[in-house]
Each structure stands twice: as C-alpha cells, then as structure tokens.
Scaffold this motif. Structure first.
Motif, short mmCIF file in Angstrom:
data_model
loop_
_atom_site.label_atom_id
_atom_site.label_comp_id
_atom_site.label_asym_id
_atom_site.label_seq_id
_atom_site.Cartn_x
_atom_site.Cartn_y
_atom_site.Cartn_z
N ARG A 108 0.71 -1.55 -0.10
CA ARG A 108 -0.33 0.02 -0.02
C ARG A 108 0.92 1.13 -0.16
NH1 ARG A 108 -3.40 -1.95 5.42
NH2 ARG A 108 -1.31 -2.68 5.90
N GLU A 109 1.91 1.14 0.66
CA GLU A 109 3.24 2.64 1.16
C GLU A 109 4.77 1.83 0.38
OE1 GLU A 109 2.23 4.02 4.47
OE2 GLU A 109 0.39 4.43 4.40
N HIS A 110 4.88 2.95 -0.16
CA HIS A 110 6.60 2.45 -0.54
C HIS A 110 7.55 2.91 0.25
CE1 HIS A 110 5.14 -0.49 -4.08
NE2 HIS A 110 4.42 1.35 -4.23
N GLY A 111 7.38 4.27 0.44
CA GLY A 111 7.82 5.47 1.26
C GLY A 111 8.84 5.11 0.67
N VAL A 112 10.31 5.96 1.51
CA VAL A 112 11.38 6.33 1.11
C VAL A 112 12.81 5.63 1.18
CG1 VAL A 112 13.16 8.58 0.91
CG2 VAL A 112 11.39 8.93 0.90
N LEU A 113 13.62 4.96 0.31
CA LEU A 113 14.01 4.22 0.31
C LEU A 113 15.72 4.64 1.11
CD1 LEU A 113 14.08 1.95 -2.63
CD2 LEU A 113 12.92 1.30 -0.68
N ARG A 114 15.66 3.99 1.70
CA ARG A 114 17.23 4.60 2.84
C ARG A 114 18.56 3.63 3.22
NH1 ARG A 114 13.28 5.84 6.06
NH2 ARG A 114 12.76 8.49 5.69
N PRO A 115 19.70 3.92 3.55
CA PRO A 115 20.46 3.05 3.67
C PRO A 115 19.60 1.99 3.84
CG PRO A 115 21.25 5.45 3.46
CD PRO A 115 19.82 5.45 3.03
N ALA A 116 20.72 0.59 4.57
CA ALA A 116 19.80 -0.02 5.20
C ALA A 116 20.31 0.22 7.01
CB ALA A 116 20.53 -1.18 4.90
N ASP A 117 21.52 0.30 7.09
CA ASP A 117 21.31 0.93 8.42
C ASP A 117 20.52 2.28 9.30
OD1 ASP A 117 23.03 -1.45 9.13
OD2 ASP A 117 25.58 -0.39 8.75
N ASP A 118 20.23 3.52 8.13
CA ASP A 118 19.56 4.08 8.58
C ASP A 118 18.43 3.95 8.52
OD1 ASP A 118 19.08 7.09 8.89
OD2 ASP A 118 18.60 7.34 7.06
N ALA B 1 10.12 -4.14 3.19
CA ALA B 1 9.03 -4.86 3.10
C ALA B 1 8.64 -4.89 1.66
CB ALA B 1 8.14 -3.06 3.04
N THR B 2 9.39 -4.27 0.36
CA THR B 2 9.36 -4.78 -1.01
C THR B 2 10.98 -5.60 -1.76
OG1 THR B 2 10.03 -2.95 -1.87
CG2 THR B 2 7.93 -3.24 -1.59
N MET B 3 10.66 -6.52 -2.67
CA MET B 3 11.79 -6.21 -3.61
C MET B 3 12.44 -5.43 -4.02
SD MET B 3 11.21 -10.07 -5.72
CE MET B 3 10.59 -11.29 -4.61
N GLY B 4 11.87 -4.17 -4.55
CA GLY B 4 12.26 -3.22 -4.46
C GLY B 4 13.50 -2.28 -3.61
N GLU B 5 12.84 -2.51 -2.08
CA GLU B 5 13.92 -1.74 -1.69
C GLU B 5 14.73 -2.57 -0.83
OE1 GLU B 5 13.22 -0.65 3.16
OE2 GLU B 5 11.78 -2.00 2.48
N PHE B 6 15.00 -3.61 -1.37
CA PHE B 6 16.20 -5.44 -0.92
C PHE B 6 17.20 -3.83 -2.81
CE2 PHE B 6 18.66 -8.96 -2.95
CZ PHE B 6 19.30 -9.00 -1.67
N PHE B 7 16.54 -4.40 -3.68
CA PHE B 7 17.55 -4.33 -4.55
C PHE B 7 18.44 -2.71 -4.69
CE2 PHE B 7 15.23 -7.09 -7.45
CZ PHE B 7 15.58 -8.12 -7.56
N ALA B 8 17.77 -2.11 -3.42
CA ALA B 8 18.00 -0.63 -3.42
C ALA B 8 19.09 -0.29 -2.32
CB ALA B 8 16.95 0.17 -3.21
N THR B 9 18.87 -1.07 -1.69
CA THR B 9 19.56 -1.29 -0.22
C THR B 9 21.03 -2.40 -0.29
OG1 THR B 9 18.24 -2.71 0.75
CG2 THR B 9 17.73 0.23 1.15
N ARG B 10 21.14 -3.10 -1.53
CA ARG B 10 21.68 -4.21 -1.20
C ARG B 10 22.45 -4.44 -2.35
NH1 ARG B 10 21.14 -7.68 3.24
NH2 ARG B 10 23.36 -7.82 3.14
N GLN C 224 25.50 -3.48 -3.25
CA GLN C 224 27.08 -4.00 -3.81
C GLN C 224 26.64 -5.48 -3.59
OE1 GLN C 224 28.90 -1.00 -1.00
NE2 GLN C 224 29.22 0.60 -2.83
N ASP C 225 25.91 -5.78 -2.08
CA ASP C 225 26.29 -7.39 -1.59
C ASP C 225 25.43 -8.18 -3.25
OD1 ASP C 225 27.35 -6.00 0.94
OD2 ASP C 225 24.88 -6.48 1.44
N ILE C 226 25.05 -7.86 -4.09
CA ILE C 226 24.38 -8.45 -4.89
C ILE C 226 25.58 -8.67 -5.60
CG2 ILE C 226 22.57 -8.25 -6.39
CD1 ILE C 226 20.42 -7.36 -4.78
N ALA C 227 25.99 -7.50 -5.55
CA ALA C 227 26.91 -8.25 -7.22
C ALA C 227 27.73 -8.78 -7.35
CB ALA C 227 27.90 -6.33 -7.17
N ALA C 228 28.63 -8.66 -5.33
CA ALA C 228 29.67 -9.26 -5.28
C ALA C 228 29.12 -10.88 -4.69
CB ALA C 228 30.04 -9.00 -3.72
N ALA C 229 27.76 -11.11 -4.52
CA ALA C 229 27.21 -12.57 -4.33
C ALA C 229 27.59 -13.15 -5.93
CB ALA C 229 26.26 -12.44 -4.22
N SER C 230 28.12 -14.41 -5.36
CA SER C 230 27.34 -16.23 -6.92
C SER C 230 26.74 -16.04 -6.89
CB SER C 230 28.61 -16.78 -6.42
OG SER C 230 28.10 -17.08 -5.82
#
Length: 212
Positions: free
Chosen positions: A22-32, A161-170, A172-178
C-alpha cells in the motif's frame, strides 16, 4: 469445468500472494532504515511476512529469545544429517549446537545425501514471503536446494517491505555474490498435466524460524 477454466482458476490461485504494497515510502541505506523503523513498523512487516509464508505452504515458528531459536533448531535437526552454511554465517550462534554432516566444501555426494539444509538469509521480503539468499564462500546455494527439508533462520532486522527495497539497499552485496536466489515456499512444479507437485526441483518442506 472445462480445461481452459481449470487452467485459469489455477493461475488465479497462484497469484493470490502477488499483492502490491500500500505504501512504498522512501528508500534509505539499510542501517539508516533500521534505525528509523518503529516497533509498530517491525510488527507490521513481520505479520505480513508470516501471512505470506503461510499462504505459500511454509511452516513458521516465531520465537522471542535466542535460546528459543536454538531450541527450535535442535528439535528440527535432531538425529538428522545436516548440510549447513559455515557456522560463522549462521545467526544466533546455532553453529555451536552441532557438527554438520556437510558444508559447502564437502563432497557433492555428502551434500546430496543430507536430510536437512540449514541456512540464514540475507533478506526476508514481506510483500511476497520470499527469503533471499546470496551465495558465496561459507553460504552455498546448494544448502537451500539439495536437501528435502530447508530450515531458514530469519532475524527481525532481515525484514524488508519489498523486493525494490532489497535491490536498492543491497546493490553492492548482490554484485559481490555468486548467485542471488529468491525462495518463495517449497519447490513446486505443474509441468506434468498441470498437477502441482512439491519437492521436484528442491526442498518439498520449508521451515522458517523468525527470531528476535
């Protein structure tokens, strides 16, 4: 019921968890983001995640203490051959509870003969009930794929909340993974006569333990 109607009904049933947030909100770095999340936000995310898991046929256990997590893991793996992530990658120090039958460095036949795969996760997506696993040293993808049962440990801080949040905040981790794998319930296929079958291409039983 005609064959066409039957197929369309199956498609509609399969889409029952594909709801938009229902709400997407504002994406921020994961720790923040974690620092700004209120207790009510965490409760809402966890409740939605659990609802989606149950709709997907995933067994869930929600516990409030580290001791309870360790007790649940001990009960689930008792006396079975476990293919596990390396101990340093498992949350709640559950790697101290047992000596795994197999890890990512074990021969493939040992991995394939394990009864239970035990992993953590790198994110838990509330909107779809998906577990995200980033493969790399010590976190083999096969631990969540080869055994007939997959037990996954989820921390509340893993919830997004969403897959979009995961892609936005992680990113570098995704790029480094096999490999980046999204696990949404037990393995299932309907390739043969449109009959749903579990466990053909992966675990037929998935258990998620949500801890503190």
């Amino acid at each position: 019921m005609s064959a066409r109607t039957n197929v369309l009904e199956r498609v509609r049933n399969a889409q029952r968890t594909g709801r938009l947030p229902r709400e997407h909100g504002v994406l921020r770095p994961a720790d923040d983001r974690a620092a700004r999340r209120s207790p009510q936000d965490e409760f809402d995310l966890q409740a939605q995640f659990l609802r989606e898991l149950q709709a997907l046929g995933v067994e869930t256990r929600t516990v409030t203490t580290v001791d309870d997590v360790r007790a649940a893991v001990s009960e689930l793996i008792d006396g079975q051959r476990v293919f596990s992530w390396n101990a340093e990658h498992l949350p709640y120090d559950v790697g101290e509870l047992f000596t795994p039958w197999a890890t990512g460095s074990s021969p493939r036949d040992e991995q394939a003969s394990a009864d239970v795969g035990l992993t953590g996760c790198h994110a838990a997506i509330a909107e779809t009930g998906s577990i995200v696993v980033l493969s790399g040293p010590g976190t083999p993808r096969s631990a969540s794929l080869l055994p007939p049962v997959h037990v996954c440990l989820v921390r509340r801080t893993d919830l997004l909340a969403t897959m979009g949040e995961f892609f936005a905040t992680r990113a570098q981790d995704i790029a480094a993974a096999s490999c980046c794998t999204f696990i949404s319930g037990p393995s299932r296929t309907a390739d043969i006569e449109l009959q749903l079958t579990l466990g053909v291409h992966g675990p037929g039983r998935v258990v998620v333990i949500v801890g503190p």
